[in-house]
Design a protein around this motif. Sequence first.
Motif, mmCIF file in Angstrom:
data_model
loop_
_atom_site.group_PDB
_atom_site.id
_atom_site.type_symbol
_atom_site.label_atom_id
_atom_site.label_comp_id
_atom_site.label_asym_id
_atom_site.label_seq_id
_atom_site.Cartn_x
_atom_site.Cartn_y
_atom_site.Cartn_z
ATOM 1 N N ASP A 44 -123.624 152.063 74.963
ATOM 2 C CA ASP A 44 -123.939 150.491 75.086
ATOM 3 C C ASP A 44 -125.039 150.384 76.362
ATOM 4 O OD1 ASP A 44 -121.920 149.802 73.545
ATOM 5 O OD2 ASP A 44 -120.353 149.850 74.674
ATOM 6 N N LYS A 45 -125.473 151.104 77.066
ATOM 7 C CA LYS A 45 -126.136 151.132 78.070
ATOM 8 C C LYS A 45 -127.744 150.957 77.393
ATOM 9 C CE LYS A 45 -123.691 153.267 81.505
ATOM 10 N NZ LYS A 45 -123.558 154.343 82.520
ATOM 11 N N ASN A 46 -127.904 150.997 76.186
ATOM 12 C CA ASN A 46 -129.208 150.827 75.440
ATOM 13 C C ASN A 46 -129.827 149.481 75.047
ATOM 14 O OD1 ASN A 46 -130.015 153.835 75.898
ATOM 15 N ND2 ASN A 46 -128.756 154.178 74.040
ATOM 16 N N ILE A 47 -128.903 148.376 75.570
ATOM 17 C CA ILE A 47 -129.208 147.128 74.961
ATOM 18 C C ILE A 47 -130.634 146.783 75.297
ATOM 19 C CG2 ILE A 47 -128.672 144.775 75.379
ATOM 20 C CD1 ILE A 47 -126.650 146.561 74.213
ATOM 21 N N LYS A 65 -131.370 147.621 70.169
ATOM 22 C CA LYS A 65 -129.872 147.164 70.378
ATOM 23 C C LYS A 65 -129.564 145.948 70.811
ATOM 24 C CE LYS A 65 -127.020 150.188 71.022
ATOM 25 N NZ LYS A 65 -126.017 151.171 71.227
ATOM 26 N N SER A 66 -128.533 145.451 70.503
ATOM 27 C CA SER A 66 -128.290 143.898 70.971
ATOM 28 C C SER A 66 -126.810 143.993 71.478
ATOM 29 C CB SER A 66 -128.501 142.906 69.844
ATOM 30 O OG SER A 66 -128.240 141.595 70.377
ATOM 31 N N GLU A 67 -126.229 143.035 72.190
ATOM 32 C CA GLU A 67 -124.988 143.144 72.575
ATOM 33 C C GLU A 67 -124.047 142.996 71.349
ATOM 34 O OE1 GLU A 67 -124.330 139.896 75.279
ATOM 35 O OE2 GLU A 67 -126.098 140.662 76.839
ATOM 36 N N ASN A 68 -122.691 143.235 71.550
ATOM 37 C CA ASN A 68 -121.562 143.033 70.494
ATOM 38 C C ASN A 68 -121.879 143.892 69.350
ATOM 39 O OD1 ASN A 68 -120.408 141.176 72.054
ATOM 40 N ND2 ASN A 68 -121.852 139.577 71.354
ATOM 41 N N ASN A 69 -122.337 145.179 69.441
ATOM 42 C CA ASN A 69 -122.755 145.877 68.571
ATOM 43 C C ASN A 69 -123.499 145.297 67.378
ATOM 44 O OD1 ASN A 69 -122.392 148.836 67.588
ATOM 45 N ND2 ASN A 69 -120.625 148.148 66.131
#
Length: 111
Positions: A44-47, A65-69
């Motif tokens: 999740d740190k790869n946003i 990558k974006s938030e919320n998968n």
Amino acid sequence: MSALEKEVVLRENIIDFVNDYVLNLKNTENNLNLKNFIKWLQNDKNIGDKVTLNNENGKTVKFQKSENNKLELDNGYQTLLVDISYNIYENGIVFLVHGCFDKRIWNQVGI
């Protein structure tokens, strides 16, 4: 067109369609392997981080990558922000891109 010619055209179109959605980790600019790509995908740190892959037709597809998968998929002429789920296998990943045939979500990038 004869029935045989139609069958050949249909088969070629199906193969072309499938190859547009089969991504290959070989020859990536990041020299990724499957294990590293899975780590990138699950972290999740790869946003905001981007990964560039090539499909079997030789076209480039960029993942961000974006938030919320969510992933932003950019194939060079269209961009799609999608919800994804995926299954990891020994030799690859199968993505389920939710809503990929819903034209309302194309070109709605919010990253």
